[in-house]
Design a protein around this motif. Structure first.
Motif, PDB file in Angstrom:
ATOM      1  N   LEU A 150     -33.412 -34.562  77.170  1.00 38.97           N
ATOM      2  CA  LEU A 150     -33.611 -35.286  77.900  1.00 38.97           C
ATOM      3  C   LEU A 150     -33.003 -36.450  77.144  1.00 38.97           C
ATOM      4  N   THR A 151     -33.715 -37.039  76.090  1.00 44.86           N
ATOM      5  CA  THR A 151     -33.553 -38.012  75.197  1.00 44.86           C
ATOM      6  C   THR A 151     -32.168 -37.904  74.592  1.00 44.86           C
ATOM      7  N   ILE A 152     -31.310 -37.258  74.101  1.00 45.95           N
ATOM      8  CA  ILE A 152     -30.130 -37.018  73.995  1.00 45.95           C
ATOM      9  C   ILE A 152     -29.101 -37.334  75.074  1.00 45.95           C
ATOM     10  N   PHE A 153     -29.689 -36.924  76.000  1.00 43.10           N
ATOM     11  CA  PHE A 153     -28.539 -36.596  77.275  1.00 43.10           C
ATOM     12  C   PHE A 153     -28.449 -38.730  77.722  1.00 43.10           C
ATOM     13  N   GLN A 154     -29.803 -38.818  78.040  1.00 39.29           N
ATOM     14  CA  GLN A 154     -29.687 -40.388  77.961  1.00 39.29           C
ATOM     15  C   GLN A 154     -29.067 -41.889  77.707  1.00 39.29           C
ATOM     16  N   GLN A 155     -29.206 -41.344  75.534  1.00 42.24           N
ATOM     17  CA  GLN A 155     -28.335 -42.074  74.642  1.00 42.24           C
ATOM     18  C   GLN A 155     -26.863 -41.788  74.999  1.00 42.24           C
ATOM     19  N   LEU A 156     -26.343 -40.639  75.104  1.00 45.48           N
ATOM     20  CA  LEU A 156     -25.136 -40.389  75.748  1.00 45.48           C
ATOM     21  C   LEU A 156     -24.705 -41.426  76.889  1.00 45.48           C
ATOM     22  N   PHE A 157     -25.067 -40.728  77.730  1.00 48.32           N
ATOM     23  CA  PHE A 157     -24.266 -41.197  79.615  1.00 48.32           C
ATOM     24  C   PHE A 157     -25.891 -42.110  80.033  1.00 48.32           C
ATOM     25  N   GLY A 158     -26.852 -43.170  79.518  1.00 46.96           N
ATOM     26  CA  GLY A 158     -27.519 -43.582  80.519  1.00 46.96           C
ATOM     27  C   GLY A 158     -28.955 -42.999  81.307  1.00 46.96           C
ATOM     28  N   LYS A 159     -29.959 -43.660  81.077  1.00 47.27           N
ATOM     29  CA  LYS A 159     -31.216 -42.931  81.805  1.00 47.27           C
ATOM     30  C   LYS A 159     -31.555 -43.138  82.993  1.00 47.27           C
ATOM     31  N   GLU A 160     -30.453 -44.087  83.592  1.00 50.30           N
ATOM     32  CA  GLU A 160     -30.605 -43.871  84.919  1.00 50.30           C
ATOM     33  C   GLU A 160     -29.547 -42.637  85.746  1.00 50.30           C
ATOM     34  N   ARG A 161     -28.965 -42.047  84.626  1.00 50.08           N
ATOM     35  CA  ARG A 161     -27.641 -40.994  84.981  1.00 50.08           C
ATOM     36  C   ARG A 161     -29.008 -39.103  84.799  1.00 50.08           C
ATOM     37  N   VAL A 162     -29.872 -39.401  84.156  1.00 53.33           N
ATOM     38  CA  VAL A 162     -29.896 -38.253  83.547  1.00 53.33           C
ATOM     39  C   VAL A 162     -31.871 -37.665  84.026  1.00 53.33           C
ATOM     40  N   PRO A 163     -32.070 -37.617  85.097  1.00 51.69           N
ATOM     41  CA  PRO A 163     -33.114 -37.297  85.155  1.00 51.69           C
ATOM     42  C   PRO A 163     -33.259 -35.772  85.657  1.00 51.69           C
ATOM     43  N   VAL A 164     -35.215 -35.488  84.878  1.00 48.98           N
ATOM     44  CA  VAL A 164     -35.479 -34.459  83.806  1.00 48.98           C
ATOM     45  C   VAL A 164     -35.860 -33.729  84.698  1.00 48.98           C
ATOM     46  N   GLU A 165     -35.566 -33.913  86.085  1.00 53.24           N
ATOM     47  CA  GLU A 165     -35.648 -32.735  87.048  1.00 53.24           C
ATOM     48  C   GLU A 165     -34.486 -32.070  87.389  1.00 53.24           C
ATOM     49  N   LEU A 166     -33.308 -32.628  87.139  1.00 55.58           N
ATOM     50  CA  LEU A 166     -31.880 -31.891  87.065  1.00 55.58           C
ATOM     51  C   LEU A 166     -31.727 -30.924  85.462  1.00 55.58           C
ATOM     52  N   LEU A 167     -32.281 -31.187  84.637  1.00 51.67           N
ATOM     53  CA  LEU A 167     -32.359 -30.642  83.360  1.00 51.67           C
ATOM     54  C   LEU A 167     -33.608 -28.996  83.357  1.00 51.67           C
ATOM     55  N   ARG A 168     -34.502 -29.489  84.792  1.00 49.26           N
ATOM     56  CA  ARG A 168     -35.853 -28.754  84.655  1.00 49.26           C
ATOM     57  C   ARG A 168     -34.686 -26.912  84.948  1.00 49.26           C
ATOM     58  N   GLY A 169     -33.887 -27.398  86.690  1.00 54.77           N
ATOM     59  CA  GLY A 169     -33.733 -26.479  86.854  1.00 54.77           C
ATOM     60  C   GLY A 169     -32.514 -25.764  85.998  1.00 54.77           C
ATOM     61  N   LEU A 170     -31.830 -26.891  85.039  1.00 54.47           N
ATOM     62  CA  LEU A 170     -30.971 -25.163  83.998  1.00 54.47           C
ATOM     63  C   LEU A 170     -31.837 -24.447  83.530  1.00 54.47           C
ATOM     64  N   VAL A 171     -33.486 -24.838  83.124  1.00 54.53           N
ATOM     65  CA  VAL A 171     -33.781 -24.118  82.311  1.00 54.53           C
ATOM     66  C   VAL A 171     -35.509 -22.997  82.755  1.00 54.53           C
ATOM     67  N   VAL A 172     -35.535 -23.133  83.933  1.00 51.21           N
ATOM     68  CA  VAL A 172     -37.014 -22.828  84.405  1.00 51.21           C
ATOM     69  C   VAL A 172     -35.866 -21.343  85.301  1.00 51.21           C
ATOM     70  N   ARG A 173     -36.382 -20.454  85.039  1.00 44.21           N
ATOM     71  CA  ARG A 173     -36.111 -19.648  85.718  1.00 44.21           C
ATOM     72  C   ARG A 173     -36.989 -19.017  87.099  1.00 44.21           C
ATOM     73  N   LYS A 174     -36.556 -18.926  87.788  1.00 44.58           N
ATOM     74  CA  LYS A 174     -36.716 -18.853  89.602  1.00 44.58           C
ATOM     75  C   LYS A 174     -37.295 -17.200  90.030  1.00 44.58           C
ATOM     76  N   GLU A 175     -38.793 -17.294  90.430  1.00 46.13           N
ATOM     77  CA  GLU A 175     -38.637 -15.594  90.469  1.00 46.13           C
ATOM     78  C   GLU A 175     -38.244 -15.103  91.731  1.00 46.13           C
TER      79      GLU A 175
END
Length: 217
Positions: A192-217
Motif C-alpha cells: 500500500l505504501t508503494i502504491f500510494q507513493q506512485l499514485f497518491g493516497k486518495e487513489r489507493v484505499p487499503v480495502e481494494l488491496l485486501r480484496g486481491l489477497v484475501v481468499r473468500k471461502e
C-alpha cells in the motif's frame, strides 16, 4: 519489469519461506490473479493502449470490436469527422436515447456507441450511422497485462517499485492462505505504501488491496 524468477526471490524473502515455487501451476495462477488485479486497480501508463484498426463505412452502424487486446476499461471512444479530427462518441445515457439515435439520419460523427456480443463474436454499433466511409475509430483504454507464463516471463511495469509491491502482495496472499493474518497485513501495508507513493493516497484505499489477497471461502 522483473521476471518471475526475480519476483520469486523477493517473494521468498518477504514470506520467510524458501520452498514455494511461483512457477508451479497453482502458484502461478495465484500470481497472475494478483498481477491482473493490480493492472485493473490503478491507471498504469504501461497498460494504456490505442486501437485504430476499424474504419467507417457509409451507412453502416455495426462493426467488429477489435480483438487484438483484452480491454479492462475503455476510457475514450472517438471517430474522425470530415476534416479528420477525432470527436468523442459516448455510451448512450439510456435505451430511449439509444433507440432515438438509431432512427436518426446519417451524420458525420455518431452520437453514441454500444458494445454487444453475438455468436460470431464481439461487436459495436454506432448511432446515428456515419455518412462517410474511411473515417477511423480510435479506442483508448486500459488493457489486461499478458499472463506470466514461466520463470523468464516479465511484468509490464516500468518501475521496479511496482514489482516490489507485487512481491509484497504475493507474500500477503500466501500468509493469508496459511493463516498468518497479522503478517499478511504487514506485507499488504508495505505494498500500500508503494502504491500510494506512485499514485497518491486518495487513489489507493487499503480495502481494494485486501480484496486481491484475501481468499473468500
Amino acid at each position: 519489469m522483473k521476471s518471475v524468477s526475480e519476483l520469486q526471490t523477493g517473494f521468498r524473502w518477504h514470506n520467510a519461506e524458501g520452498s514455494i515455487t511461483l512457477t508451479e501451476t497453482t502458484n502461478l495462477e495465484i500470481a497472475n490473479q494478483i498481477y491482473r488485479g493490480m493492472g485493473a486497480l490503478l491507471p498504469w501508463p504501461e497498460l494504456r493502449r490505442e486501437d485504430t484498426s476499424v474504419t467507417s463505412t457509409k451507412g453502416l452502424g455495426i462493426y467488429t470490436w477489435p480483438g487484438t487486446v483484452i480491454w479492462l476499461d475503455v476510457t475514450a471512444f472517438e471517430m474522425q469527422n470530415a476534416a479528420g479530427e477525432y470527436r468523442l462518441v459516448y455510451p448512450p445515457p439510456d435505451e430511449w436515447e439509444w433507440s432515438k439515435a438509431r432512427n436518426m439520419p446519417a451524420q458525420p460523427v455518431p452520437d453514441y456507441y454500444m458494445r454487444f456480443a453475438t455468436a460470431a463474436g464481439n461487436r459495436f454499433e454506432v448511432a446515428p450511422v456515419p455518412n462517410k466511409s474511411g473515417k477511423t475509430f480510435r479506442i483508448t483504454g486500459i488493457v489486461e497485462p499478458d499472463a506470466l507464463e514461466g520463470a523468464n516471463s516479465q511484468t509490464v511495469f516500468l518501475q521496479r517499485a511496482a514489482d516490489d509491491a507485487l512481491e509484497h502482495m504475493l507474500a500477503s496472499a500466501f500468509y493469508y492462505r496459511d493463516g498468518f493474518a497479522p503478517r499478511a497485513e504487514v506485507e499488504m501495508n508495505k505494498a500500500l505504501t508503494i502504491f500510494q507513493q506512485l499514485f497518491g493516497k486518495e487513489r489507493v484505499p487499503v480495502e481494494l488491496l485486501r480484496g486481491l489477497v484475501v481468499r473468500k471461502e
